[in-house]
Write a protein that holds these residues in place. Sequence first.
Motif, PDB file in Angstrom:
ATOM      1  N   ILE A 247      -4.672   9.514  -8.999  1.00 31.92           N
ATOM      2  CA  ILE A 247      -5.177   8.235  -8.504  1.00 31.92           C
ATOM      3  C   ILE A 247      -6.471   7.975  -9.263  1.00 31.92           C
ATOM      4  CG2 ILE A 247      -5.909   6.896  -6.505  1.00 31.92           C
ATOM      5  CD1 ILE A 247      -2.975   7.905  -6.420  1.00 31.92           C
TER       6      ILE A 247
ATOM      7  N   PRO B 136      -9.533   5.208  -3.417  1.00 33.32           N
ATOM      8  CA  PRO B 136      -8.519   4.761  -2.458  1.00 33.32           C
ATOM      9  C   PRO B 136      -9.142   3.833  -1.424  1.00 33.32           C
ATOM     10  CG  PRO B 136      -8.437   7.154  -2.780  1.00 33.32           C
ATOM     11  CD  PRO B 136      -9.712   6.662  -3.399  1.00 33.32           C
ATOM     12  N   ASP B 137      -8.304   3.121  -0.689  1.00 31.20           N
ATOM     13  CA  ASP B 137      -8.802   2.226   0.360  1.00 31.20           C
ATOM     14  C   ASP B 137      -9.189   3.008   1.614  1.00 31.20           C
ATOM     15  OD1 ASP B 137      -8.087  -0.803  -0.551  1.00 31.20           O
ATOM     16  OD2 ASP B 137      -6.648   0.641  -1.342  1.00 31.20           O
TER      17      ASP B 137
ATOM     18  N   VAL C 163      -3.612   3.951  -0.856  1.00 30.50           N
ATOM     19  CA  VAL C 163      -4.011   3.145  -2.007  1.00 30.50           C
ATOM     20  C   VAL C 163      -3.254   1.823  -1.949  1.00 30.50           C
ATOM     21  CG1 VAL C 163      -4.129   3.003  -4.526  1.00 30.50           C
ATOM     22  CG2 VAL C 163      -4.381   5.225  -3.390  1.00 30.50           C
TER      23      VAL C 163
ATOM     24  N   VAL D 297      -7.518  12.838  -7.298  1.00 33.86           N
ATOM     25  CA  VAL D 297      -8.148  11.516  -7.217  1.00 33.86           C
ATOM     26  C   VAL D 297      -9.374  11.523  -8.130  1.00 33.86           C
ATOM     27  CG1 VAL D 297      -9.304   9.833  -5.740  1.00 33.86           C
ATOM     28  CG2 VAL D 297      -7.350  11.129  -4.851  1.00 33.86           C
TER      29      VAL D 297
ATOM     30  N   LYS E 187      -4.176   1.478  -9.589  1.00 36.27           N
ATOM     31  CA  LYS E 187      -4.952   2.730  -9.564  1.00 36.27           C
ATOM     32  C   LYS E 187      -4.056   3.966  -9.541  1.00 36.27           C
ATOM     33  CE  LYS E 187      -8.963   0.798  -7.098  1.00 36.27           C
ATOM     34  NZ  LYS E 187      -9.819   0.928  -5.891  1.00 36.27           N
TER      35      LYS E 187
ATOM     36  N   CYS F  86       0.847  -1.198   0.000  1.00 41.51           N
ATOM     37  CA  CYS F  86       0.000   0.000   0.000  1.00 41.51           C
ATOM     38  C   CYS F  86       0.881   1.247   0.000  1.00 41.51           C
ATOM     39  CB  CYS F  86      -0.898   0.025   1.237  1.00 41.51           C
ATOM     40  SG  CYS F  86      -2.021  -1.382   1.383  1.00 41.51           S
TER      41      CYS F  86
END
Length: 255
Positions: free
Chosen positions: A166, A170-171, A155, A138, A160, A129
């Motif tokens: 991005i 995102p996570d 991320v 983003v 991505k 990550c």
Amino acid sequence: MTVSEMRKRKKDLGYTNEKISELSGVPLGTVQKIFAGVTDSPRYDTLQALEKVFVKEWSMLVESVTAYQVKRQGEYTLDDYYALPDERRVELIDGVIYDLSAPTSIHQLIGSEIQECFRSYIREKGGTCIPFAAPIDVQLDCDDKTILQPDVLVVCDRSKIIRRCIYGAPDLIVEILSPSTRKKDLTVKLRKYIGAGVSEYWIVDPDKKKVVVYDFAHEELPAVYGFDSKIPAGIFKGECEVDFAEIYEYISFLY
């Protein structure tokens, strides 16, 4: 143009004294004294040099704004976003342009500390990550109507991460509230992040010294923490904790 008028345009353009010195050729110390009101009667040639900067840059800003008056809010696209002057910080959400003010020192320090905590944990564990801090674009929905600049994000799917931005959700995203972004972060962005598939969303309120954590991936009710807490990151199964007591001790001199 008077010094008072220059001060207003300086604020509107978001320029620092360093930027003005660079564009005008006027020594930084002189610029600082003029805008701080230390120098009551600046030299005429100095004022002329400063005025040229503000007239030129203001003209560019007005032209860019005028160009967008042919569209209504909700109709703007990535082409419009990338056509704006670099000096103008905005976000594009569902075709609506939102202006961004410069972050405060508290805002910046909190963001950098959170990013560093994530980075240290990921490197220690040998993870793939990658944490980022604003400004970075983003393209949340992978369409041409939304570009955001979250304060901090993580991320984990490296596909991505492209050169321009991005591309996708995102996570984990962290937004740090300010008076100008508070409503948007609590409502508009919350809705967007849920819909786009963000797993976890942290909202940091420096004024109230609170952090609200949304765990969208597990559909949990939001958890509320104080600045005396260690907050676990759900995307790392709680193994990574951000120590807000430590962060607050570091920035407490600003309160």
